[in-house]
Scaffold this active site. Sequence first.
Site, PDB file in Angstrom:
ATOM      1  CB  ILE A  37      -1.260   0.057   1.338  1.00 12.17           C
ATOM      2  CG1 ILE A  37      -0.321  -0.200   2.394  1.00 12.17           C
ATOM      3  CG2 ILE A  37      -1.445  -1.282   1.294  1.00 12.17           C
ATOM      4  CD1 ILE A  37      -0.856   0.675   4.167  1.00 12.17           C
ATOM      5  CG  ASP A  60      18.114  -1.097   7.663  1.00 12.41           C
ATOM      6  OD1 ASP A  60      17.136  -1.184   8.345  1.00 12.41           O
ATOM      7  OD2 ASP A  60      19.029  -1.875   8.112  1.00 12.41           O
ATOM      8  CG  ASN A  87       3.161   2.035   3.822  1.00 12.55           C
ATOM      9  OD1 ASN A  87       1.814   2.097   4.807  1.00 12.55           O
ATOM     10  ND2 ASN A  87       3.616   1.395   3.991  1.00 12.55           N
ATOM     11  CB  SER A 136      -2.703   1.881  13.786  1.00 16.70           C
ATOM     12  OG  SER A 136      -2.148   0.637  14.547  1.00 16.70           O
ATOM     13  CE1 TYR A 162       2.051  -5.540  12.078  1.00 12.49           C
ATOM     14  CE2 TYR A 162      -0.350  -6.217  12.583  1.00 12.49           C
ATOM     15  CZ  TYR A 162       0.459  -6.281  11.243  1.00 12.49           C
ATOM     16  OH  TYR A 162       0.294  -4.645  11.316  1.00 12.49           O
ATOM     17  CE  LYS A 166       1.662  -1.887  12.142  1.00 12.69           C
ATOM     18  NZ  LYS A 166       2.464  -1.443  11.250  1.00 12.69           N
TER      19      LYS A 166
END
Length: 397
Positions: A37, A60, A87, A136, A162, A166
């Site tokens: 995306i 990086d 992003n 997120s 994860y 987020k």
Amino acid sequence: MTSTNFDANTTAEEIVKFLKINLDGKVILITGATSGIGVETAQDIKNSTGNNQIDLLELDLNSLESVRQCVKQFQSYQLPIHILICNAGIMAVPYTKTKDGFESQFGINHLAHYLLVTSLLSELELGKPSRVIMVSSVLNKFQGIQFDDINWEKNYDKWLAYGQSKTANILFALQLNKLYKSKGIQAFALNPGAIMTNLQNILSLEEQKSMGYFKEDGTLADFFKTVQQGAATSVYAALAPELNHSNGEYLENCAITNIVNDDKTEFVGRAIHAADLNVAEQLWNLKTETTFGISQMDIHWQPFTIICQVCQFQYNFIGKYETFNEDFHLLLKRLNVTDWNIEKRRGASGHKTQDYQQLFSSLSNYFICRLKILYNDDFHLFNYRIEDYVNRTTLKC
């Protein structure tokens, strides 16, 4: 189509065509714009302008030094930033650490972007009104901020880690908006939805099937969006004028969502822990004495050791490591602590616990003050603030 008709099926291209925002002279910085995306977001915004001027910067996110070098390269252009879209990210990877020793999902998805944004606040202020967009995920509902083991040294779970990263992005947007909206910088976090991109490559086909990614005929489940649809909320967050007076809201399906609950079976909205302003502030301040395991040390008998570890970490994090010793000795001098030898006094029993606690508290408060200034590069404020602090302190050694 009207903006109120935007939904999960709206594409990024439809957003830009409807809004018709004039982006002449605007500078937009997007991380992870090489695939998924991210590249779709960049392409649709570019196509709406007819401007083919694109510069690629090496970044990086696994290395904070790389983030600093990227910032330096951008700053050499002497340009403002009008829109910054964070992003890039990774998902559900096996336990690894970044080059700086952070759990990789928290380090890459959150900390590296945290450093990027806070290092470019001056450029964002020059571009005001400007926007910061934090990508997120609805999986923020899986996990809040685990301050006592933020690096997941114990019982690592790739999906919970994860979720933590987020959640951190949502909280960061809240605190950034709180602190900098008055300076013309807005921040938003968003859930792009489920999109099949390179992000899922880390998962085996068997795991993807067990998670319901596919129908019985082998086609993608209906809850998946196309890449074009997945990029739409990022484009909306970046461009929509109706967001001009918003306050760090959380977006999904091209709209603000006010759904806040802990129902993990409801894949919309955010968790209660991702809307907690107190936790947002705590995360912003990086409570390193608990966050990075230093709380396990005895603060009564090793105060200087702790202060050095905490503050050197913070200085290294923002790339100001060369100023640590100077600041440290300047503080000792101004507090009339002239005979303190770190190695000699560490663990000594000749001083009262209260003395250690007072000194630890004073040093901690000082460095918090100093680091906040350094984060904003407001060096000219240093003398005023430290003199005020020293005048107010009641420390006696």
